[in-house]
Design a protein around this motif. Structure first.
Motif, short mmCIF file in Angstrom:
data_model
loop_
_atom_site.label_atom_id
_atom_site.label_comp_id
_atom_site.label_asym_id
_atom_site.label_seq_id
_atom_site.Cartn_x
_atom_site.Cartn_y
_atom_site.Cartn_z
N UNK A 418 11.87 24.41 43.21
CA UNK A 418 11.40 25.74 43.60
C UNK A 418 12.31 26.85 43.10
N UNK A 419 13.57 26.53 42.77
CA UNK A 419 14.50 27.55 42.28
C UNK A 419 14.60 27.55 40.77
N UNK A 420 13.68 26.86 40.09
CA UNK A 420 13.76 26.77 38.63
C UNK A 420 13.50 28.11 37.97
N UNK A 421 12.56 28.88 38.54
CA UNK A 421 12.22 30.17 37.93
C UNK A 421 13.21 31.24 38.37
N UNK A 428 15.08 32.03 47.69
CA UNK A 428 15.00 30.57 47.78
C UNK A 428 15.36 30.12 49.19
N UNK A 429 16.46 30.69 49.72
CA UNK A 429 16.89 30.33 51.07
C UNK A 429 15.83 30.69 52.10
N UNK A 430 15.19 31.86 51.92
CA UNK A 430 14.16 32.28 52.85
C UNK A 430 12.94 31.35 52.76
N UNK A 431 12.62 30.92 51.53
CA UNK A 431 11.50 30.01 51.35
C UNK A 431 11.80 28.66 52.00
N UNK A 434 11.30 28.95 55.60
CA UNK A 434 9.89 28.90 55.97
C UNK A 434 9.36 27.48 55.95
N UNK A 435 9.80 26.69 54.97
CA UNK A 435 9.39 25.29 54.91
C UNK A 435 9.91 24.52 56.12
N UNK A 436 11.15 24.85 56.52
CA UNK A 436 11.73 24.19 57.69
C UNK A 436 10.93 24.52 58.95
N UNK A 437 10.55 25.79 59.09
CA UNK A 437 9.74 26.18 60.24
C UNK A 437 8.38 25.48 60.22
N UNK A 438 7.83 25.34 59.00
CA UNK A 438 6.54 24.68 58.86
C UNK A 438 6.60 23.26 59.40
N UNK A 456 21.80 27.18 51.26
CA UNK A 456 20.35 26.99 51.42
C UNK A 456 20.03 25.78 52.29
N UNK A 457 21.00 24.90 52.47
CA UNK A 457 20.75 23.69 53.25
C UNK A 457 20.97 23.88 54.73
N UNK A 458 21.36 25.07 55.14
CA UNK A 458 21.64 25.31 56.55
C UNK A 458 20.40 25.16 57.42
N UNK A 459 19.23 25.24 56.80
CA UNK A 459 18.00 25.14 57.57
C UNK A 459 17.62 23.68 57.85
#
Length: 475
Positions: A418-421, A428-431, A434-438, A456-459
């Motif tokens: 997801x961070x390739x672009x 990225x961290x916010x995304x 959101x995935x973690x909340x999902x 970014x792994x804190x979630x």
């Protein structure tokens, strides 16, 4: 795998040009991978292909729209039935204006020709006729060549004779002019020294007829009538020119006829060679193939007429079922798509696309993005924006289907790079947040592979993360 993933086969159809028909089949579990795996390389909103019928079917995996499966089944069955009807019409259309009785009569006639040797006799007759025509044309070519040679000789002799006659005419004209001019001269002195002749010498010329210049007897006027000779020669020249012109015209005519006859001779020679090479066996083979072709048409038509299972009536029923299922799907999808569009819009804002004002998700798996006062489609977005829209769409569809209780997605998602672009680390961290909340709100299992900051792994819980430091491998 379909049972393990709690998924249903996707009914569809496929054209088979080699067999001139359409077959009904169902996509297996591998066809669903586009609904599980998402990376930044795909240009489609869902799956791998843009705007295809299959992409629309994948959307049903997320939304679980009622009547969607019925629509796919009815549409696929309708295509198969239409293919069978068209196949029947094409086979019957091969008859053209002929009836079955006409074809049977042609078949009987063809078989008769094979049996009584008519083909052999016709082939031999064609060959004999071609050979006779070749001999006739060969003789004609030889005759024309001889005639042209004779005419060429006559033209050459006529041109030589015409030149001689023109020379005689010129000599007559010169002689006539000289005699008229010189006969009128009366010299009184020597033409060389200009010494004046004596009166006695001039009288002597008158008395004796001797020339006062050279003392030779003066000849009387020539007995030749050059004026008459001149007129006669002119008439001969005019007659010769007319005759020569006629001979030349005839020669040109014969030459043109020779060219045409040679072309006919060459064509006849090719025909003789072709007929000689083909032989009578090939004529019989041609008749046998024609008989087999007619038999095949009769057999196909007989089977089609005798095995009419009512496909045309089935097409009408399936068309009505398709229309009704489509109407039901459109009515059911409207509320779900509207709710999904709202969720996508909110999630895109959280993923860094702050200028997004409204999102419209359509049933054909296309999407409109209204941002900055304008409207854009998925393919017109940048690579980073497309990735964020895809991930936001996935999450929103799962949330919407979970809320409505009609979703069919098995709850497995694999998101690659997801961070390739060009997404910022904060986005990225916010995304990932959101995935973690999902994962807490929706019963879904996520696999995310990416390169990024440790923050970014804190979630995610540490035991759910598999890390590889610089210089090491993950597996």
């Amino acid at each position: 795998m379909l049972d393990a993933l709690a998924l249903e086969p996707i009914a569809t159809s496929r054209e088979m040009p080699s067999q001139n028909r359409t077959v009904l089949y169902s996509d297996g579990w591998t066809a669903y991978t586009g609904a599980f795996l998402f990376d930044s390389d795909s240009s489609a909103l869902i799956g791998e292909h843009v705007g295809s019928d299959f992409t629309q079917r994948l959307l049903q995996v997320f939304l679980g729209i009622p009547w969607a499966t019925t629509l796919f089944q009815a549409r696929a069955a309708k295509r198969v039935a239409e293919s069978q009807v068209q196949s029947r019409r094409r086979a019957i259309g091969k008859l053209g204006d002929q009836s079955v009785e006409d074809l049977q009569a042609r078949l009987a006639e063809t078989r008769r020709k094979i049996a009584d040797g008519t083909a052999r006799d016709q082939a031999l007759a064609k060959l004999a006729s071609a050979k006779a025509k070749f001999s006739e044309l060969s003789l004609k070519v030889s005759g024309l060549q001889t005639a042209i040679f004779v005419l060429s000789s006559e033209i050459s002799a006529g041109e030589d004779g015409l030149i001689q006659k023109k020379r005689v005419l010129l000599a007559c004209e010169e002689e006539l002019a000289a005699s008229k001019f010189l006969g009128r001269l009366n010299p009184t002195c020597c033409p060389r020294c200009t010494q004046t002749f004596t009166e006695n010498r001039l009288n002597q010329e008158r008395l004796s007829g001797d020339c006062s210049v050279c003392l030779s007897p003066v000849q009387a006027e020539s007995a030749v009538d050059y004026e008459a000779l001149k007129e006669t020669t002119k008439k001969d020249i005019k007659k010769s020119e007319k005759l020569l012109s006629a001979v030349k015209s005839k020669s040109v005519e014969f030459a043109a006829e020779l060219v045409k006859t040679r072309a006919d001779l060459d064509a006849t020679a090719e025909e003789v060679a072709k007929l000689s090479g083909r032989g009578t066996a090939l004529e019989e083979q041609t008749l046998c193939l024609e008989a087999a072709r007619i038999e095949g048409i009769l057999e196909a038509v007989t089977k089609l007429v005798g095995s009419d299972t009512g496909e045309e009536a089935a097409v009408a029923v399936l068309a009505a079922a398709t229309d009704e299922a489509k109407r039901m799907v459109e009515a059911s999808a409207e509320a779900i798509l509207e709710r999904s569009s709202e969720l996508i819009c909110g999630l895109l804002t959280r993923l860094g696309m702050k200028d997004v004002e409204r999102v419209v998700l359509k049933r054909n798996a296309s999407i409109e993005i209204h941002k900055g006062g304008g409207k854009s489609t998925f393919t017109k977005l940048s690579a980073g924006e497309r990735l964020r829209v895809r991930i936001a769409t996935i999450i929103s569809l799962l949330q919407a289907s979970e809320q409505s209780g009609v979703g069919r997605h098995p709850g497995l998602l694999i998101i690659d790079s997801p961070a390739k672009e060009e997404m910022a680390d904060a986005n990225v961290e916010e995304m990932l947040g959101a995935l973690s909340e999902l994962s807490k709100d929706v019963n879904v299992q996520l696999f995310v592979a990416f390169r990024g900051t440790k923050r970014a792994l804190e979630h995610f819980e540490e035991e759910r993360c598999l890390l590889a430091k610089a210089g090491t491998t993950l597996w």
